[in-house]
Each structure stands twice: as structure tokens, then as C-alpha cells.
Design an enzyme around this catalytic site. Sequence first.
Site, PDB file in Angstrom:
ATOM      1  N   PHE A 166       0.859  -1.189   0.000  1.00  0.00           N
ATOM      2  CA  PHE A 166       0.000   0.000   0.000  1.00  0.00           C
ATOM      3  C   PHE A 166       0.891   1.233   0.000  1.00  0.00           C
ATOM      4  CE2 PHE A 166      -2.351   3.596   1.582  1.00  0.00           C
ATOM      5  CZ  PHE A 166      -3.492   3.523   0.803  1.00  0.00           C
ATOM      6  N   ASP A 251       9.080   2.813   2.130  1.00  0.00           N
ATOM      7  CA  ASP A 251       7.949   3.683   2.456  1.00  0.00           C
ATOM      8  C   ASP A 251       7.662   3.562   3.955  1.00  0.00           C
ATOM      9  OD1 ASP A 251       5.535   4.940   2.837  1.00  0.00           O
ATOM     10  OD2 ASP A 251       4.535   4.032   1.102  1.00  0.00           O
ATOM     11  N   LYS A 280       1.961  11.197   7.197  1.00  0.00           N
ATOM     12  CA  LYS A 280       1.114  10.947   8.362  1.00  0.00           C
ATOM     13  C   LYS A 280       1.582  11.727   9.602  1.00  0.00           C
ATOM     14  CE  LYS A 280      -1.397   7.080   6.707  1.00  0.00           C
ATOM     15  NZ  LYS A 280      -0.991   6.068   5.759  1.00  0.00           N
TER      16      LYS A 280
HETATM   17  C1  LIG Z   1      -1.152   6.140   4.276  1.00  0.00           C
HETATM   18  C2  LIG Z   1      -0.039   5.617   3.457  1.00  0.00           C
HETATM   19  C3  LIG Z   1       0.291   6.196   2.215  1.00  0.00           C
HETATM   20  C4  LIG Z   1      -0.535   7.279   1.588  1.00  0.00           C
HETATM   21  O1  LIG Z   1      -0.618   8.447   2.340  1.00  0.00           O
HETATM   22  P1  LIG Z   1      -1.775   9.508   2.016  1.00  0.00           P
HETATM   23  O2  LIG Z   1      -1.443  10.672   2.895  1.00  0.00           O
HETATM   24  O3  LIG Z   1      -3.088   8.874   2.340  1.00  0.00           O
HETATM   25  O4  LIG Z   1      -1.662   9.840   0.560  1.00  0.00           O
HETATM   26  C5  LIG Z   1       1.396   5.693   1.546  1.00  0.00           C
HETATM   27  N1  LIG Z   1       2.119   4.680   2.047  1.00  0.00           N
HETATM   28  C6  LIG Z   1       1.825   4.103   3.226  1.00  0.00           C
HETATM   29  C7  LIG Z   1       2.685   2.988   3.731  1.00  0.00           C
HETATM   30  C8  LIG Z   1       0.723   4.529   3.959  1.00  0.00           C
HETATM   31  O5  LIG Z   1       0.415   3.933   5.111  1.00  0.00           O
END
Ligand SMILES: *Cc1c(COP(=O)(O)O)cnc(C)c1O
Length: 424
Positions: A166, A251, A280
Site C-alpha cells: 500500500f 515507504d 502521516k
Molecule cells: C497512508 C499511506 C500512504 C498514503 O498516504 P496519504 O497521505 O493517504 O496519501 C502511503 N504509504 C503508506 C505505507 C501509507 O500507510
Amino acid sequence: METKGETMRTLKTMNSFDGASAVPPVHTEKEFMGLEEKYGAANYHPLPLVIARARGAWVQDPSGNRYLDMLSSYSALNQGHRHPRIIAALKAQADRVTLTSRAFHNDQLGPFLEQLSELSGFDMILPMNTGAEAVETGIKACRKWAYSVKGVEPGKAEIITAADNFHGRTTTIVGFSTEAQYQDGFGPFTPGFKNVPFGDADALEAAITPNTAAFLVEPIQAEGGIIIPPAGYFQRVRELCTEHNVLLFMDEIQTGLGRTGRFLACEHEGVRPDCISLGKALGGGVYPVSAFLADKEVMDVFSPGDHGSTFGGNPMGAAVARAALDVIKDEGLAARAERLGTQVMNRLSKASSSVVEDVRGRGLLIGIEIKKEVGPARPFCEALMKRGLLCKETHAQVIRLAPPLNIDEDDLGWAVDEILEVLG
Ligand SMILES: *Cc1c(COP(=O)(O)O)cnc(C)c1O
């Protein structure tokens, strides 16, 4: 509603909950939900709860019912709701300057980048707003690095990703998702990506070609169901990337900033990626701030005009992020996540429940997988909500627990009591 968290223990910390003034809401909860349903796109399926106020790990609905937040907006609230230092930074900056665009310099961005570089150990940072934008920025950086540094033929760069990843919701990013629903109806997708199974270093090795720019991967697949790769996987990944001159792009948007018991989750693996994305909790739960971080050799691929964002690096976001990082460091939130996470894991894994398939986690990122034959996890989340505890299933089977890292220890203990009761 049965208990709504109104036990002696929860009331103790609720005494410090301010803002619970007696202004009657203009709408009922039902009306608020109806308005969202009528005028909002149906791209979410929220639990039936309206949050009107919040502080720390607690939220409150318009009628005054209180709930313990064990989701933290998917780890965007590691510092808790409305941390006083972060709110103070937000208010002070709102009185000075909020937006300059990158057409000019501002007096918050430089100090923010310096602080994040020192904390993360990466030379340079490109600030954006949302997580998906930080990942997109990284994809552009890795591709350009492949052409200008590695010498890949124009138009041929490939990025390898992991199955069940994700990384956000843009058309490029969902193009390399393996979740059918994320893609359904949104194609055609950006070429140049291929998936390998997560946790399988041999599959990665087999997929690498001379055109491979990067391997993009989460240290723990959080949305994917709190999937922790086998021990030694990332060391081998690091070796393979180094051997084949492939960038390791991790990520850390959900796993970073203290959540798993370290500042970055990759520290558990003893590997240093070439670049990472953060988001986040970087915005302290009050402002969207994200970033792509890399060393000079990679970040140098960007020249003026290559990439940009109107709000990226704005002084409001930078001031908030500086306070958000200060709180993580000064309150020792990573160490706290490690200590409290161990307590929760010990209690959950000792409990024998006929409905639980597996409990796994690192720090305060914990997943409880419900047995398939029992049914999906959502009814358990609904039952917990009735007891005053908020969490949300990820995929069908897993209850994700990710409370604010500064959650009161007694509150967390109470939450585990409730969870154990609901799981039977
Ligand atoms: C939440 C998340 C994203 C995307 O972030 P947004 O601010 O919703 O665009 C990307 N990678 C990971 C691992 C995430 O948990």
C-alpha cells in the site's frame, strides 16, 4: 451503548479533557452522518460515529460520549490529538505567515529540513503534503537517477514493488497494487512496475534486470494486515540492491516516526535504505506534511522546474512538522511504543481465544487476525466501539491496533481488557 469507556480508570484521564463545553450541536449524530452520505462520495465505509472533539488518545461525539482512539487516523496521530506543543506551533505560525509558495524562501522550511535530516540521517529532503505525493516524488527521483546516474536507456527504467503493498491512491500507485478493488475501473495504468512476493528475496533477485531503478517496499505491510517479513529478509534485500546498483526505497509513511518502537522501522532490520518516504505523523495530526528523503547523489537529480507542489514546504506545515518531530524526540515516543507494545503483545498472545488466528506486531503497530471461519473482523470493531474503543479492520480479517504513542498506560491496559473480553 453499554459502558462507553466510562469506567473509573477512563474517567481519571478524562478529567483533563477540555473543550467539552455545553454548546448544543446544531445537528444530531444521525443528521451529520446523513449529510456525509447525501453530499459526500461513497468512497469510505466509516463506523457509525461522529467525532466532534478530541484530546490525547480520547475523542468525543456531539452528545458527549467518549471513546479511546486506537486507530490514530492510521498512525497520523502518533503524538495524540491536539498535542499542546503542536497546536501552539500551529497558532503561532498562523499569526505570522502561512503560505509563501516555493517561489520565495520562508523562515520555517530550512530549519525543518535540517532537523529532519539530523533525525533521519538522510542528506536531503523534498517536502510535499500527502503520503501519496511523497511516494510519487520518490518514483520520479528513482527513475531520473536510473537515467542520469545508472545509465538506463531512456524510457526503460523499471521499479519493482511488493505484492500486497500500500503506497497511496494515485493512478500510478494503484497501477502496481495487487488489490483488485484499488484498480478496478481506474486503468490504464503507468507502465514500468512489476511485483514480487513480499518477504521473498530470491524473487526480488530474479526480477532485477539492468533496467531496474529501485525496489519500493514497506518495512512492515501495515494496510496489508501488519505483515512482518521473515528475519534476515531486509539484509538480503539490501545486499541485492547494492550488488545490482538498485535503489532501496522504503515507504515509512505509516511505520516511521516512532510507531514501531524505533524512529524508523528499518532500524529494526539493521539496514539503511537509499531513500524513504514519510508522511502521516510528520504533520502531528493537524496538517498534511510529507517528505521524500535521500542522500545527495539521488536528490541531486532534481533541477529547478523538474518537480513541485504549491503547498509543499509551506511555513505552516514546516512549523507544525518541527513541533511534531520535537514531541516524538523529547517525549521519547519511540521507546514508549516499544515498551507499551511489548506489554500489549504479551497480554494478547497469552490470551487463548478460539476466534484468533494470529497476533503480530512491532511497537504499537499490532494486528489481531481473526480466523476466516469465524468471519470478518468488522463486527469485532463494532462491538469494541460500543464499549468505547475505536479501531478499524484492515482488509477483511485483521483488527489493527495503533493508538497514539503517548496513550496513558492505564487507558491502554483498559483497552486490552475490553479487547480480550470481546474476543472471548
Ligand atoms: C497512508 C499511506 C500512504 C498514503 O498516504 P496519504 O497521505 O493517504 O496519501 C502511503 N504509504 C503508506 C505505507 C501509507 O500507510
